[in-house]
Design a protein around this motif. Structure first.
Motif, PDB file in Angstrom:
ATOM      1  N   GLU A  74       0.857  -1.180   0.000  1.00  0.00           N
ATOM      2  CA  GLU A  74       0.000   0.000   0.000  1.00  0.00           C
ATOM      3  C   GLU A  74       0.889   1.224   0.000  1.00  0.00           C
ATOM      4  OE1 GLU A  74      -2.919   0.074   3.074  1.00  0.00           O
ATOM      5  OE2 GLU A  74      -3.421  -2.027   2.809  1.00  0.00           O
ATOM      6  N   PHE A  75       0.648   2.099  -0.942  1.00  0.00           N
ATOM      7  CA  PHE A  75       1.434   3.320  -1.039  1.00  0.00           C
ATOM      8  C   PHE A  75       1.063   4.246   0.114  1.00  0.00           C
ATOM      9  CE2 PHE A  75       2.123   7.653  -2.559  1.00  0.00           C
ATOM     10  CZ  PHE A  75       3.463   7.578  -2.864  1.00  0.00           C
ATOM     11  N   GLN A  76       2.081   4.737   0.813  1.00  0.00           N
ATOM     12  CA  GLN A  76       1.845   5.669   1.915  1.00  0.00           C
ATOM     13  C   GLN A  76       2.430   7.018   1.539  1.00  0.00           C
ATOM     14  OE1 GLN A  76       3.669   3.901   5.316  1.00  0.00           O
ATOM     15  NE2 GLN A  76       2.158   2.289   5.476  1.00  0.00           N
ATOM     16  N   GLU A  77       1.597   8.022   1.600  1.00  0.00           N
ATOM     17  CA  GLU A  77       2.064   9.364   1.283  1.00  0.00           C
ATOM     18  C   GLU A  77       2.853   9.917   2.470  1.00  0.00           C
ATOM     19  OE1 GLU A  77      -0.725  12.091  -0.318  1.00  0.00           O
ATOM     20  OE2 GLU A  77      -1.887  10.497  -1.268  1.00  0.00           O
ATOM     21  N   GLU A  78       3.824  10.755   2.151  1.00  0.00           N
ATOM     22  CA  GLU A  78       4.589  11.379   3.218  1.00  0.00           C
ATOM     23  C   GLU A  78       3.693  12.374   3.939  1.00  0.00           C
ATOM     24  OE1 GLU A  78       8.263  13.112   2.013  1.00  0.00           O
ATOM     25  OE2 GLU A  78       8.742  11.425   0.723  1.00  0.00           O
ATOM     26  N   GLN A  79       3.726  12.304   5.264  1.00  0.00           N
ATOM     27  CA  GLN A  79       2.923  13.220   6.048  1.00  0.00           C
ATOM     28  C   GLN A  79       3.747  14.448   6.381  1.00  0.00           C
ATOM     29  OE1 GLN A  79       1.545  11.025   9.412  1.00  0.00           O
ATOM     30  NE2 GLN A  79       0.196   9.747   8.210  1.00  0.00           N
ATOM     31  N   GLU A  80       3.134  15.600   6.212  1.00  0.00           N
ATOM     32  CA  GLU A  80       3.795  16.862   6.510  1.00  0.00           C
ATOM     33  C   GLU A  80       3.895  17.017   8.032  1.00  0.00           C
ATOM     34  OE1 GLU A  80       5.582  20.465   5.410  1.00  0.00           O
ATOM     35  OE2 GLU A  80       4.825  18.917   4.080  1.00  0.00           O
ATOM     36  N   ILE A  81       5.098  17.229   8.499  1.00  0.00           N
ATOM     37  CA  ILE A  81       5.314  17.406   9.929  1.00  0.00           C
ATOM     38  C   ILE A  81       5.049  18.860  10.276  1.00  0.00           C
ATOM     39  CG2 ILE A  81       7.035  17.345  11.776  1.00  0.00           C
ATOM     40  CD1 ILE A  81       8.473  15.178  10.181  1.00  0.00           C
ATOM     41  N   GLU A  82       4.193  19.079  11.247  1.00  0.00           N
ATOM     42  CA  GLU A  82       3.906  20.431  11.700  1.00  0.00           C
ATOM     43  C   GLU A  82       4.879  20.800  12.808  1.00  0.00           C
ATOM     44  OE1 GLU A  82       1.745  22.729  10.518  1.00  0.00           O
ATOM     45  OE2 GLU A  82       1.403  21.281   8.914  1.00  0.00           O
ATOM     46  N   THR A  83       5.321  22.030  12.816  1.00  0.00           N
ATOM     47  CA  THR A  83       6.231  22.508  13.844  1.00  0.00           C
ATOM     48  C   THR A  83       5.444  22.782  15.119  1.00  0.00           C
ATOM     49  OG1 THR A  83       7.631  23.509  12.164  1.00  0.00           O
ATOM     50  CG2 THR A  83       7.915  24.289  14.415  1.00  0.00           C
ATOM     51  N   LEU A  84       5.935  22.214  16.212  1.00  0.00           N
ATOM     52  CA  LEU A  84       5.298  22.452  17.503  1.00  0.00           C
ATOM     53  C   LEU A  84       5.508  23.897  17.923  1.00  0.00           C
ATOM     54  CD1 LEU A  84       6.361  19.297  19.574  1.00  0.00           C
ATOM     55  CD2 LEU A  84       4.127  19.793  18.621  1.00  0.00           C
ATOM     56  N   PRO A  85       4.563  24.474  18.662  1.00  0.00           N
ATOM     57  CA  PRO A  85       4.771  25.825  19.195  1.00  0.00           C
ATOM     58  C   PRO A  85       5.998  25.849  20.118  1.00  0.00           C
ATOM     59  CG  PRO A  85       2.494  25.130  19.494  1.00  0.00           C
ATOM     60  CD  PRO A  85       3.259  23.939  18.990  1.00  0.00           C
ATOM     61  N   ASN A  86       6.613  27.006  20.251  1.00  0.00           N
ATOM     62  CA  ASN A  86       7.824  27.128  21.058  1.00  0.00           C
ATOM     63  C   ASN A  86       7.635  26.608  22.479  1.00  0.00           C
ATOM     64  OD1 ASN A  86       8.789  28.343  18.798  1.00  0.00           O
ATOM     65  ND2 ASN A  86       9.031  30.367  19.686  1.00  0.00           N
ATOM     66  N   GLU A  87       6.475  26.851  23.067  1.00  0.00           N
ATOM     67  CA  GLU A  87       6.228  26.437  24.450  1.00  0.00           C
ATOM     68  C   GLU A  87       6.207  24.920  24.611  1.00  0.00           C
ATOM     69  OE1 GLU A  87       3.761  28.370  22.737  1.00  0.00           O
ATOM     70  OE2 GLU A  87       4.927  30.166  23.212  1.00  0.00           O
ATOM     71  N   GLU A  88       5.893  24.200  23.536  1.00  0.00           N
ATOM     72  CA  GLU A  88       5.807  22.739  23.594  1.00  0.00           C
ATOM     73  C   GLU A  88       7.099  22.037  23.184  1.00  0.00           C
ATOM     74  OE1 GLU A  88       2.352  21.250  21.567  1.00  0.00           O
ATOM     75  OE2 GLU A  88       1.099  22.846  22.368  1.00  0.00           O
ATOM     76  N   GLN A  89       8.045  22.778  22.629  1.00  0.00           N
ATOM     77  CA  GLN A  89       9.326  22.196  22.229  1.00  0.00           C
ATOM     78  C   GLN A  89      10.137  21.864  23.485  1.00  0.00           C
ATOM     79  OE1 GLN A  89      10.573  21.535  19.163  1.00  0.00           O
ATOM     80  NE2 GLN A  89       9.329  22.747  17.781  1.00  0.00           N
ATOM     81  N   ARG A  90      10.739  20.701  23.520  1.00  0.00           N
ATOM     82  CA  ARG A  90      11.603  20.289  24.634  1.00  0.00           C
ATOM     83  C   ARG A  90      13.026  20.153  24.103  1.00  0.00           C
ATOM     84  NH1 ARG A  90       8.470  22.175  27.797  1.00  0.00           N
ATOM     85  NH2 ARG A  90       6.593  21.077  28.389  1.00  0.00           N
ATOM     86  N   LEU A  91      13.676  21.293  23.950  1.00  0.00           N
ATOM     87  CA  LEU A  91      15.020  21.308  23.379  1.00  0.00           C
ATOM     88  C   LEU A  91      16.059  20.926  24.421  1.00  0.00           C
ATOM     89  CD1 LEU A  91      14.870  24.633  21.348  1.00  0.00           C
ATOM     90  CD2 LEU A  91      14.417  22.325  20.558  1.00  0.00           C
ATOM     91  N   LYS A  92      17.076  20.221  23.971  1.00  0.00           N
ATOM     92  CA  LYS A  92      18.222  19.868  24.810  1.00  0.00           C
ATOM     93  C   LYS A  92      19.398  20.703  24.319  1.00  0.00           C
ATOM     94  CE  LYS A  92      21.322  16.144  26.037  1.00  0.00           C
ATOM     95  NZ  LYS A  92      21.830  14.842  25.660  1.00  0.00           N
ATOM     96  N   VAL A  93      19.934  21.544  25.202  1.00  0.00           N
ATOM     97  CA  VAL A  93      21.032  22.441  24.838  1.00  0.00           C
ATOM     98  C   VAL A  93      22.256  22.029  25.643  1.00  0.00           C
ATOM     99  CG1 VAL A  93      21.789  24.837  24.725  1.00  0.00           C
ATOM    100  CG2 VAL A  93      19.374  24.293  24.445  1.00  0.00           C
ATOM    101  N   SER A  94      23.385  21.788  24.936  1.00  0.00           N
ATOM    102  CA  SER A  94      24.597  21.357  25.629  1.00  0.00           C
ATOM    103  C   SER A  94      25.834  21.781  24.850  1.00  0.00           C
ATOM    104  CB  SER A  94      24.590  19.829  25.775  1.00  0.00           C
ATOM    105  OG  SER A  94      24.549  19.215  24.502  1.00  0.00           O
ATOM    106  N   LEU A  95      26.970  21.787  25.550  1.00  0.00           N
ATOM    107  CA  LEU A  95      28.252  22.012  24.895  1.00  0.00           C
ATOM    108  C   LEU A  95      28.754  20.678  24.369  1.00  0.00           C
ATOM    109  CD1 LEU A  95      30.159  24.440  27.297  1.00  0.00           C
ATOM    110  CD2 LEU A  95      29.193  24.954  25.075  1.00  0.00           C
ATOM    111  N   ASP A  96      29.396  20.705  23.220  1.00  0.00           N
ATOM    112  CA  ASP A  96      29.855  19.466  22.606  1.00  0.00           C
ATOM    113  C   ASP A  96      31.230  19.680  21.982  1.00  0.00           C
ATOM    114  OD1 ASP A  96      29.645  16.800  21.756  1.00  0.00           O
ATOM    115  OD2 ASP A  96      28.857  17.418  19.804  1.00  0.00           O
ATOM    116  N   ARG A  97      32.115  18.692  22.173  1.00  0.00           N
ATOM    117  CA  ARG A  97      33.448  18.733  21.565  1.00  0.00           C
ATOM    118  C   ARG A  97      33.737  17.481  20.740  1.00  0.00           C
ATOM    119  NH1 ARG A  97      34.174  20.674  26.694  1.00  0.00           N
ATOM    120  NH2 ARG A  97      34.866  22.820  26.809  1.00  0.00           N
ATOM    121  N   LYS A  98      32.825  16.531  20.733  1.00  0.00           N
ATOM    122  CA  LYS A  98      33.055  15.265  20.052  1.00  0.00           C
ATOM    123  C   LYS A  98      33.094  15.442  18.546  1.00  0.00           C
ATOM    124  CE  LYS A  98      30.648  12.756  23.650  1.00  0.00           C
ATOM    125  NZ  LYS A  98      29.421  12.063  23.991  1.00  0.00           N
TER     126      LYS A  98
END
Length: 116
Positions: free
Chosen positions: A28-52
């Protein structure tokens, strides 16, 4: 006598540009679903320093962005302008060059992001 060689066309996205057929009767052919951007308040971003894998250079890594690639790139552009440095954005991650963790976190809080 020189023979004319046919050149194979390859599109920029890596596909051959032709149709693909399946011999699977249950396919069965599945169409790609458009991903909607979550509002800023709902985003759970992980912020870190990285050297790898960065040849000893420090970057700020922002992960777990959920939404359209255009929105990710726009946020990265705003961050790079705010910090006055370079960086990149792809696959739900933003990389900001330098040890600017506090500056990045304060900018994201101003924009309404949480979970840092």
């Amino acid at each position: 006598m020189a023979r004319d060689k046919k050149k194979k066309r390859i599109s920029t996205d890596g596909s051959s540009g032709g149709m693909v057929f399946s011999t699977n009767p249950d396919f069965e052919f599945q169409e790609e679903q458009e991903i909607e951007t979550l509002p800023n308040e709902e985003q759970r971003l992980k912020v870190s320093l990285d050297r790898k894998k960065r040849k000893g250079k420090t970057v700020v890594l922002i992960e777990n962005f959920e939404g359209k690639e255009e929105d990710l790139k726009e946020l990265a552009k705003q961050l790079k302008n705010h910090c006055g440095v370079g960086g990149s954005a792809k696959d739900g991650e933003i990389i900001i060059q330098g040890e600017l963790l506090d500056k990045v976190k304060s900018f994201l809080k101003e924009k309404g992001f949480k979970g840092m």
